[in-house]
Design an enzyme around this catalytic site. Structure first.
Site: not given
Length: 350
Positions: A248, A231, A274, A239
């Site tokens: 995104d 990840d 993620e 974010n």
């Protein structure tokens, strides 16, 4: 988004592939027709002009078809439809007016052996009721031409049979094609729904459901397997600082970068959030760790604006003889979090 967009795009790709196969055959058929016209010296004016027109049209279409954008493809189809309709109607009128019933001629000729392909093309070009309406309009037009010519020029009961057979057989073609098209739409829609159910909408990668099913399938077949679970490091901070749109974007860029690096024996899927999973087929843990290190370095050397360099942590494990899927994946998950706890941006094997 329209519900049929994916279906329409899939069918367009099928059509383009079909035409790539069919066009060389049509080019060969028109070439043979031109040669035979010259050899037999039939003096058929329609064939003498229509066959070269079709030949040059098909030859011009083929290179366009190889590099054509599917959005523009429909205009080529419309032009081809107009050309074929005009040639078939002109040929039909000439045959009925000048040839049918004259000097013992009671057939429409080999030109109309291609009529089923014309109706197939209509149903390839148009959808549903529009294709049905256009096909029936063509049949109605030829019926009017035949009726008018019989009533005003020469009535011969022997010419009724080929004309009746021509129109009835065409009607059967059209009805069959209409219902086949309906069946096609059902299958394409089902295929599109299946792909949607197995595809992550953001990254367009296989989703967790598909990866789990693929993993089960490979285990049942006895393939040697290992997985790379990874990840993106500090993704929450990305974010929080840049917003979810940039988050995104990072997910999509990472997906594209890694997917383009992998070979056919490895499948990349989005595992959730993620997290991503690479299913490495016919690789042991050591070999997959080498692959994971390649991916780690690739990410470390790539800037994704406006975030900059994005790193990931990796957990690698191999499927063992006594493993079940949950124990296999749990081991990869533990390796991943060990890599996180040990400072991130690294590969660990369990």
């Amino acid at each position: 988004m329209k519900p049929y967009t994916a279906v329409e795009n899939s069918f367009t790709q099928i059509k383009i592939k079909t035409y790539k196969v069919m066009l060389p055959i049509l080019i060969l058929a028109t070439t043979v027709g031109i040669i035979l016209e010259d050899f037999n010296d039939t003096n058929d004016m329609v064939n003498q002009y229509s066959l070269p027109i079709l030949f040059f049209w098909f030859v011009a279409l083929y290179p366009l078809l190889l590099r054509m954008n599917s959005r523009h493809f429909k205009y080529i189809e419309y032009c081809t439809f107009v050309l074929l309709s005009g040639l078939f109607l002109l040929k039909f009128w000439i045959v009925v007016h000048y040839q049918l019933g004259i000097d013992g001629t009671y057939g429409l000729g080999e030109f109309f052996d291609w009529i089923p392909l014309y109706f197939i093309f209509i149903f390839f070009t148009f959808n549903g009721k529009r294709a049905l309406s256009i096909s029936l309009l063509f049949i109605w037009t030829t019926l009017l031409i035949a009726t008018y010519e019989i009533a005003t020029t020469h009535y011969n009961r022997l010419i009724l049979s080929p004309l009746i057979q021509f129109h009835l057989s065409n009607l059967v073609y059209v009805i069959a094609l209409y219902f086949l098209q309906k069946l096609k739409e059902v299958f394409l829609l089902a295929d599109a729904n299946k792909k949607a159910a197995n595809t992550d909408f953001l990254t367009n990668l296989p989703n967790r459901r598909y990866m789990h099913e693929l993993l089960q399938d490979k285990i049942q077949k006895g393939n040697k397997l290992s997985v790379i679970l990874f990840d993106i490091d500090n993704f929450k901070k990305i974010n929080d600082r840049y917003g979810h749109d940039i988050g995104d974007l990072v997910l999509k860029e990472v997906s594209h970068l890694i997917k383009s690096h992998l070979k056919s024996d490895s499948v990349l899927g989005r595992w959730g959030g993620e997290e991503f999973l690479v299913l490495a087929i016919n690789r042991n843990a050591a070999e997959s760790a080498v692959l994971a290190e390649e991916i780690r370095r690739l990410l470390e050397q790539t800037r994704i604006e406006p975030v900059g360099v994005v790193t990931s942590s990796f957990g690698v494990t191999e499927f063992g003889q006594n493993d079940a899927i949950h124990s296999f994946l749990n081991r990869a998950d533990k390796a991943l979090y060990e890599a996180k706890d040990s400072g991130k941006n690294q590969v660990l094997i369990r």
